[in-house]
Design an enzyme around this catalytic site. Structure first.
Site, mmCIF file in Angstrom:
data_model
loop_
_atom_site.group_PDB
_atom_site.id
_atom_site.type_symbol
_atom_site.label_atom_id
_atom_site.label_comp_id
_atom_site.label_asym_id
_atom_site.label_seq_id
_atom_site.Cartn_x
_atom_site.Cartn_y
_atom_site.Cartn_z
ATOM 1 N N HIS A 185 0.838 -1.209 0.000
ATOM 2 C CA HIS A 185 0.000 0.000 0.000
ATOM 3 C C HIS A 185 0.874 1.263 0.000
ATOM 4 O O HIS A 185 0.865 2.043 0.963
ATOM 5 C CB HIS A 185 -0.899 -0.045 1.234
ATOM 6 N N GLU A 290 -0.680 1.006 -5.491
ATOM 7 C CA GLU A 290 -0.501 -0.127 -4.587
ATOM 8 C C GLU A 290 -0.510 -1.410 -5.409
ATOM 9 O O GLU A 290 -1.544 -1.781 -5.950
ATOM 10 C CB GLU A 290 -1.648 -0.141 -3.571
HETATM 11 O O1 LIG Z 1 -7.829 3.567 5.927
HETATM 12 P P1 LIG Z 1 -7.135 2.307 5.467
HETATM 13 O O2 LIG Z 1 -7.689 1.069 6.124
HETATM 14 O O3 LIG Z 1 -5.651 2.412 5.607
HETATM 15 O O4 LIG Z 1 -7.436 2.156 3.924
HETATM 16 C C1 LIG Z 1 -7.113 3.171 3.041
HETATM 17 C C2 LIG Z 1 -7.583 2.840 1.631
HETATM 18 O O5 LIG Z 1 -6.821 1.751 1.146
HETATM 19 C C3 LIG Z 1 -7.052 1.462 -0.237
HETATM 20 O O6 LIG Z 1 -6.215 0.406 -0.610
HETATM 21 C C4 LIG Z 1 -8.498 1.069 -0.418
HETATM 22 O O7 LIG Z 1 -8.766 0.799 -1.789
HETATM 23 C C5 LIG Z 1 -9.398 2.179 0.100
HETATM 24 O O8 LIG Z 1 -10.757 1.785 -0.033
HETATM 25 C C6 LIG Z 1 -9.069 2.509 1.531
HETATM 26 O O9 LIG Z 1 -9.846 3.603 1.953
#
Ligand SMILES: O=P(O)(O)OC[C@H]1O[C@@H](O)[C@H](O)[C@@H](O)[C@@H]1O
Length: 315
Positions: A185, A290
Protein backbone atom coordinates in the site's frame (compact mmCIF):
# COMPACT_ATOMS: atom_id res chain seq x y z
CA UNK A 1 17.26 -14.38 16.28
CA UNK A 2 17.09 -11.24 18.38
CA UNK A 3 19.59 -9.15 16.48
CA UNK A 4 17.44 -6.06 16.48
CA UNK A 5 19.11 -4.42 19.47
CA UNK A 6 22.58 -4.22 17.99
CA UNK A 7 23.67 -1.74 15.34
CA UNK A 8 24.70 -3.78 12.32
CA UNK A 9 27.19 -2.20 10.00
CA UNK A 10 27.64 -4.59 7.12
CA UNK A 11 30.66 -5.11 5.00
CA UNK A 12 31.44 -7.15 1.98
CA UNK A 13 34.71 -9.10 2.02
CA UNK A 14 35.00 -8.88 -1.76
CA UNK A 15 34.92 -5.11 -2.18
CA UNK A 16 36.76 -2.14 -0.77
CA UNK A 17 35.63 1.47 -0.49
CA UNK A 18 32.50 2.85 1.14
CA UNK A 19 29.91 0.24 2.08
CA UNK A 20 26.18 0.47 2.89
CA UNK A 21 25.50 1.10 6.58
CA UNK A 22 22.71 -0.64 8.47
CA UNK A 23 21.43 0.39 11.87
CA UNK A 24 18.84 -1.49 13.86
CA UNK A 25 17.18 -0.80 17.18
CA UNK A 26 14.19 -2.42 18.84
CA UNK A 27 11.67 -0.42 16.79
CA UNK A 28 13.22 0.19 13.38
CA UNK A 29 15.96 -0.66 10.90
CA UNK A 30 17.57 1.77 8.50
CA UNK A 31 20.09 1.42 5.71
CA UNK A 32 22.14 4.08 3.93
CA UNK A 33 24.19 3.68 0.77
CA UNK A 34 27.46 5.54 0.18
CA UNK A 35 25.47 7.69 -2.29
CA UNK A 36 23.32 8.97 0.62
CA UNK A 37 20.19 7.11 -0.54
CA UNK A 38 18.43 5.54 2.43
CA UNK A 39 15.49 3.48 3.61
CA UNK A 40 13.85 3.11 7.02
CA UNK A 41 11.57 0.27 8.10
CA UNK A 42 9.46 0.18 11.25
CA UNK A 43 9.20 -3.31 12.76
CA UNK A 44 5.55 -2.55 13.45
CA UNK A 45 3.96 -3.78 10.24
CA UNK A 46 7.41 -4.01 8.56
CA UNK A 47 6.27 -0.62 7.28
CA UNK A 48 8.74 1.25 5.08
CA UNK A 49 8.43 4.77 6.50
CA UNK A 50 11.09 6.56 4.45
CA UNK A 51 12.88 6.09 1.16
CA UNK A 52 15.26 8.86 0.13
CA UNK A 53 16.74 8.86 -3.34
CA UNK A 54 18.88 11.61 -4.89
CA UNK A 55 18.33 13.72 -1.76
CA UNK A 56 14.52 13.57 -1.95
CA UNK A 57 11.98 11.76 0.22
CA UNK A 58 9.89 9.64 -2.16
CA UNK A 59 7.23 8.39 0.27
CA UNK A 60 4.44 10.40 1.87
CA UNK A 61 3.80 9.94 5.59
CA UNK A 62 1.03 11.81 7.40
CA UNK A 63 2.12 14.27 10.10
CA UNK A 64 -0.40 12.52 12.38
CA UNK A 65 0.68 8.95 11.52
CA UNK A 66 0.96 6.73 14.60
CA UNK A 67 4.44 5.24 14.73
CA UNK A 68 4.04 3.71 18.21
CA UNK A 69 2.30 0.49 17.21
CA UNK A 70 -1.17 1.67 18.19
CA UNK A 71 -2.53 1.84 14.62
CA UNK A 72 -1.34 1.00 11.08
CA UNK A 73 0.91 3.75 9.73
CA UNK A 74 -0.88 6.36 7.59
CA UNK A 75 1.80 6.60 4.92
CA UNK A 76 4.98 4.91 3.73
CA UNK A 77 4.42 1.33 2.55
CA UNK A 78 2.03 -0.60 4.83
CA UNK A 79 1.70 -4.29 3.95
CA UNK A 80 -1.74 -5.69 3.28
CA UNK A 81 -2.11 -9.45 4.03
CA UNK A 82 -4.06 -11.80 4.02
CA UNK A 83 -7.12 -9.79 2.88
CA UNK A 84 -7.56 -6.55 0.98
CA UNK A 85 -10.23 -4.11 2.16
CA UNK A 86 -13.02 -5.34 4.38
CA UNK A 87 -12.97 -9.16 3.97
CA UNK A 88 -16.12 -10.93 2.77
CA UNK A 89 -17.97 -12.18 5.87
CA UNK A 90 -18.45 -15.65 4.41
CA UNK A 91 -14.72 -16.10 3.66
CA UNK A 92 -12.01 -17.66 5.88
CA UNK A 93 -10.60 -14.13 6.40
CA UNK A 94 -14.07 -12.82 7.38
CA UNK A 95 -13.21 -12.14 11.04
CA UNK A 96 -10.10 -10.06 10.21
CA UNK A 97 -9.97 -6.25 10.14
CA UNK A 98 -9.74 -4.26 6.87
CA UNK A 99 -6.44 -5.06 5.08
CA UNK A 100 -5.65 -7.97 7.44
CA UNK A 101 -3.07 -8.23 10.21
CA UNK A 102 0.37 -7.81 8.58
CA UNK A 103 0.36 -4.01 8.85
CA UNK A 104 -0.38 -4.06 12.56
CA UNK A 105 1.73 -7.00 13.69
CA UNK A 106 5.19 -6.74 15.18
CA UNK A 107 7.70 -8.25 12.73
CA UNK A 108 11.10 -9.72 13.46
CA UNK A 109 14.23 -8.30 11.86
CA UNK A 110 16.02 -11.26 10.28
CA UNK A 111 19.18 -9.42 9.22
CA UNK A 112 20.85 -7.76 6.27
CA UNK A 113 22.95 -8.82 3.33
CA UNK A 114 24.69 -6.96 0.57
CA UNK A 115 24.77 -7.87 -3.05
CA UNK A 116 26.58 -6.83 -6.19
CA UNK A 117 24.06 -8.45 -8.49
CA UNK A 118 20.31 -8.26 -8.83
CA UNK A 119 17.83 -5.81 -10.34
CA UNK A 120 19.09 -2.85 -8.28
CA UNK A 121 22.84 -3.38 -8.59
CA UNK A 122 23.61 -2.58 -12.18
CA UNK A 123 27.30 -2.44 -12.97
CA UNK A 124 28.37 -4.10 -9.70
CA UNK A 125 27.22 -1.33 -7.34
CA UNK A 126 26.37 -2.50 -3.87
CA UNK A 127 22.80 -2.83 -2.75
CA UNK A 128 21.61 -3.77 0.70
CA UNK A 129 18.78 -6.16 1.53
CA UNK A 130 16.90 -6.10 4.84
CA UNK A 131 14.77 -9.14 5.69
CA UNK A 132 11.79 -9.18 8.04
CA UNK A 133 9.74 -12.17 9.19
CA UNK A 134 6.27 -12.83 10.52
CA UNK A 135 4.81 -16.25 11.22
CA UNK A 136 1.75 -17.75 12.86
CA UNK A 137 3.95 -18.32 15.96
CA UNK A 138 4.39 -14.58 16.64
CA UNK A 139 0.90 -13.42 15.70
CA UNK A 140 -1.33 -11.81 18.34
CA UNK A 141 -3.85 -14.15 19.97
CA UNK A 142 -6.64 -12.08 18.40
CA UNK A 143 -5.29 -12.43 14.84
CA UNK A 144 -4.54 -16.12 15.37
CA UNK A 145 -8.11 -16.68 16.49
CA UNK A 146 -9.47 -14.84 13.43
CA UNK A 147 -7.16 -16.63 10.93
CA UNK A 148 -5.75 -19.85 12.37
CA UNK A 149 -3.53 -21.03 9.50
CA UNK A 150 0.18 -21.88 9.80
CA UNK A 151 2.19 -19.54 7.60
CA UNK A 152 5.55 -17.81 7.29
CA UNK A 153 6.11 -14.42 5.68
CA UNK A 154 9.49 -13.02 4.70
CA UNK A 155 9.49 -9.43 3.50
CA UNK A 156 12.68 -8.28 1.77
CA UNK A 157 13.43 -4.59 1.33
CA UNK A 158 16.39 -3.99 -0.97
CA UNK A 159 17.90 -0.56 -1.42
CA UNK A 160 20.08 -0.05 -4.46
CA UNK A 161 21.57 2.84 -6.36
CA UNK A 162 18.82 2.43 -8.95
CA UNK A 163 15.83 2.12 -6.63
CA UNK A 164 14.02 0.16 -3.98
CA UNK A 165 12.65 -3.37 -4.22
CA UNK A 166 10.06 -4.71 -1.76
CA UNK A 167 9.19 -8.38 -2.09
CA UNK A 168 6.86 -10.53 -0.02
CA UNK A 169 7.36 -14.28 0.24
CA UNK A 170 4.42 -16.26 1.63
CA UNK A 171 4.76 -19.88 2.77
CA UNK A 172 2.06 -22.29 3.80
CA UNK A 173 3.77 -24.12 6.65
CA UNK A 174 0.65 -25.97 7.74
CA UNK A 175 -1.23 -29.06 6.64
CA UNK A 176 -4.26 -27.46 4.99
CA UNK A 177 -4.49 -25.02 2.04
CA UNK A 178 -5.29 -21.34 2.57
CA UNK A 179 -6.40 -18.40 0.42
CA UNK A 180 -4.89 -14.93 0.69
CA UNK A 181 -4.56 -11.55 -0.96
CA UNK A 182 -1.54 -9.24 -0.65
CA UNK A 183 -0.86 -5.60 -1.47
CA UNK A 184 1.96 -3.10 -0.98
CA UNK A 185 0.00 0.00 0.00
CA UNK A 186 2.62 2.56 -1.14
CA UNK A 187 1.97 6.25 -0.49
CA UNK A 188 4.14 8.24 -2.91
CA UNK A 189 5.06 11.85 -2.53
CA UNK A 190 4.19 14.28 -5.31
CA UNK A 191 4.76 18.05 -5.34
CA UNK A 192 1.20 18.69 -6.57
CA UNK A 193 -1.67 16.30 -7.29
CA UNK A 194 -3.14 18.65 -9.88
CA UNK A 195 0.12 18.42 -11.89
CA UNK A 196 0.27 14.62 -11.47
CA UNK A 197 -0.74 11.99 -14.02
CA UNK A 198 -0.51 8.21 -13.95
CA UNK A 199 0.55 6.16 -16.98
CA UNK A 200 0.65 2.45 -17.71
CA UNK A 201 -2.97 1.60 -16.98
CA UNK A 202 -4.62 2.28 -20.35
CA UNK A 203 -6.86 -0.49 -21.62
CA UNK A 204 -7.09 -2.16 -18.20
CA UNK A 205 -10.37 -3.15 -16.54
CA UNK A 206 -10.94 -1.60 -13.13
CA UNK A 207 -13.46 -1.62 -10.33
CA UNK A 208 -14.35 1.91 -9.28
CA UNK A 209 -15.00 1.80 -5.53
CA UNK A 210 -16.09 5.46 -5.59
CA UNK A 211 -18.77 4.62 -8.17
CA UNK A 212 -20.48 1.74 -6.31
CA UNK A 213 -17.90 -0.86 -7.38
CA UNK A 214 -18.85 -0.63 -11.05
CA UNK A 215 -16.54 -2.02 -13.74
CA UNK A 216 -14.87 0.23 -16.33
CA UNK A 217 -12.00 0.20 -18.82
CA UNK A 218 -9.24 2.77 -18.43
CA UNK A 219 -9.18 5.06 -21.45
CA UNK A 220 -6.44 7.50 -20.36
CA UNK A 221 -2.88 7.04 -21.47
CA UNK A 222 -2.00 9.70 -18.89
CA UNK A 223 -4.65 9.72 -16.15
CA UNK A 224 -5.11 12.99 -14.24
CA UNK A 225 -6.34 12.88 -10.64
CA UNK A 226 -9.06 15.47 -10.21
CA UNK A 227 -11.05 14.14 -7.24
CA UNK A 228 -11.38 11.16 -4.93
CA UNK A 229 -10.05 8.03 -6.62
CA UNK A 230 -10.26 4.46 -5.31
CA UNK A 231 -9.86 1.93 -8.11
CA UNK A 232 -8.74 -1.66 -8.39
CA UNK A 233 -7.03 -2.27 -11.75
CA UNK A 234 -7.05 -5.97 -12.56
CA UNK A 235 -4.60 -8.14 -14.52
CA UNK A 236 -2.68 -5.16 -15.91
CA UNK A 237 -0.90 -6.15 -19.11
CA UNK A 238 1.90 -3.54 -18.74
CA UNK A 239 4.70 -4.20 -16.21
CA UNK A 240 5.04 -0.64 -15.03
CA UNK A 241 2.80 2.13 -13.75
CA UNK A 242 4.47 5.55 -13.61
CA UNK A 243 3.80 8.75 -11.70
CA UNK A 244 4.40 11.87 -13.78
CA UNK A 245 4.51 15.53 -12.82
CA UNK A 246 4.05 18.11 -15.55
CA UNK A 247 4.28 15.22 -18.00
CA UNK A 248 7.69 14.02 -16.75
CA UNK A 249 8.12 10.74 -14.82
CA UNK A 250 9.12 11.10 -11.18
CA UNK A 251 8.67 7.42 -10.30
CA UNK A 252 8.22 4.02 -11.94
CA UNK A 253 6.39 1.27 -10.09
CA UNK A 254 7.25 -2.07 -11.65
CA UNK A 255 5.08 -5.03 -10.72
CA UNK A 256 7.14 -8.05 -9.75
CA UNK A 257 5.11 -11.25 -10.21
CA UNK A 258 1.83 -9.48 -9.33
CA UNK A 259 -0.75 -8.19 -11.79
CA UNK A 260 -3.16 -5.88 -9.95
CA UNK A 261 -2.83 -2.32 -8.70
CA UNK A 262 -4.96 -0.03 -6.58
CA UNK A 263 -4.96 3.69 -7.25
CA UNK A 264 -6.08 5.77 -4.26
CA UNK A 265 -6.33 9.41 -3.30
CA UNK A 266 -8.84 10.28 -0.56
CA UNK A 267 -9.23 13.91 -1.71
CA UNK A 268 -10.98 16.48 0.53
CA UNK A 269 -13.89 14.80 2.33
CA UNK A 270 -12.26 11.38 2.98
CA UNK A 271 -9.11 13.11 4.30
CA UNK A 272 -11.24 15.09 6.78
CA UNK A 273 -12.73 11.81 8.01
CA UNK A 274 -9.34 10.24 8.84
CA UNK A 275 -8.05 11.32 12.26
CA UNK A 276 -4.48 10.29 11.38
CA UNK A 277 -4.40 12.15 8.04
CA UNK A 278 -2.56 15.48 8.45
CA UNK A 279 -2.30 18.07 7.18
CA UNK A 280 -5.87 17.92 5.90
CA UNK A 281 -4.75 19.21 2.50
CA UNK A 282 -2.02 16.52 2.41
CA UNK A 283 -4.03 14.71 -0.29
CA UNK A 284 -2.51 17.30 -2.65
CA UNK A 285 0.96 15.90 -1.93
CA UNK A 286 0.39 12.15 -2.21
CA UNK A 287 -0.88 9.39 -4.43
CA UNK A 288 -1.14 5.69 -3.62
CA UNK A 289 -0.16 3.23 -6.33
CA UNK A 290 -0.50 -0.13 -4.59
CA UNK A 291 0.67 -3.27 -6.36
CA UNK A 292 -0.50 -6.71 -5.37
CA UNK A 293 -2.72 -9.72 -5.90
CA UNK A 294 -6.21 -8.60 -4.87
CA UNK A 295 -8.48 -9.75 -7.68
CA UNK A 296 -9.85 -13.00 -6.27
CA UNK A 297 -7.64 -15.14 -4.03
CA UNK A 298 -4.25 -16.80 -4.21
CA UNK A 299 -4.40 -20.38 -3.00
CA UNK A 300 -1.41 -21.99 -1.31
CA UNK A 301 -1.25 -25.73 -0.72
CA UNK A 302 0.73 -27.06 2.27
CA UNK A 303 4.47 -26.52 1.71
CA UNK A 304 3.95 -24.13 -1.22
CA UNK A 305 5.36 -20.61 -1.44
CA UNK A 306 4.35 -17.50 -3.34
CA UNK A 307 6.44 -14.41 -4.03
CA UNK A 308 5.37 -11.01 -5.34
CA UNK A 309 6.29 -7.36 -4.95
CA UNK A 310 7.55 -4.24 -6.67
CA UNK A 311 10.62 -2.46 -7.94
CA UNK A 312 10.52 1.32 -7.52
CA UNK A 313 12.71 3.66 -9.53
CA UNK A 314 12.82 7.38 -8.82
CA UNK A 315 13.90 10.17 -11.15
O1 LIG B 1 -7.83 3.57 5.93
P1 LIG B 1 -7.13 2.31 5.47
O2 LIG B 1 -7.69 1.07 6.12
O3 LIG B 1 -5.65 2.41 5.61
O4 LIG B 1 -7.44 2.16 3.92
C1 LIG B 1 -7.11 3.17 3.04
C2 LIG B 1 -7.58 2.84 1.63
O5 LIG B 1 -6.82 1.75 1.15
C3 LIG B 1 -7.05 1.46 -0.24
O6 LIG B 1 -6.21 0.41 -0.61
C4 LIG B 1 -8.50 1.07 -0.42
O7 LIG B 1 -8.77 0.80 -1.79
C5 LIG B 1 -9.40 2.18 0.10
O8 LIG B 1 -10.76 1.79 -0.03
C6 LIG B 1 -9.07 2.51 1.53
O9 LIG B 1 -9.85 3.60 1.95
Amino acid sequence: MDRANKPQPISSPTTTGPQPQVNADKDRVSATLPTGDSVEVLLYGATVTSWKSNGKERLWVSDAAKLDGSKPVRGGIPLVFPCFGPPPKDHATGALPQHGFARNSHWEYLGSSSSESGPLSKGGDDSVKLDFGLSSANLSAEAKKAWGYDFGLVYSVTLGKDGLQTLLNVRNSGTIPFDFQMLLHSYFSTPSITRTTITGLAGTTYIDKVLNATTHTESHTALPITGEVDRVYKSIPQDTTSVLVDGKPILDVQRDNVRDSVLWNPWIEKSKGMGDFEPKDGYQKMVCVEVGAVDGWQKLEPGETYEGGQILRAY
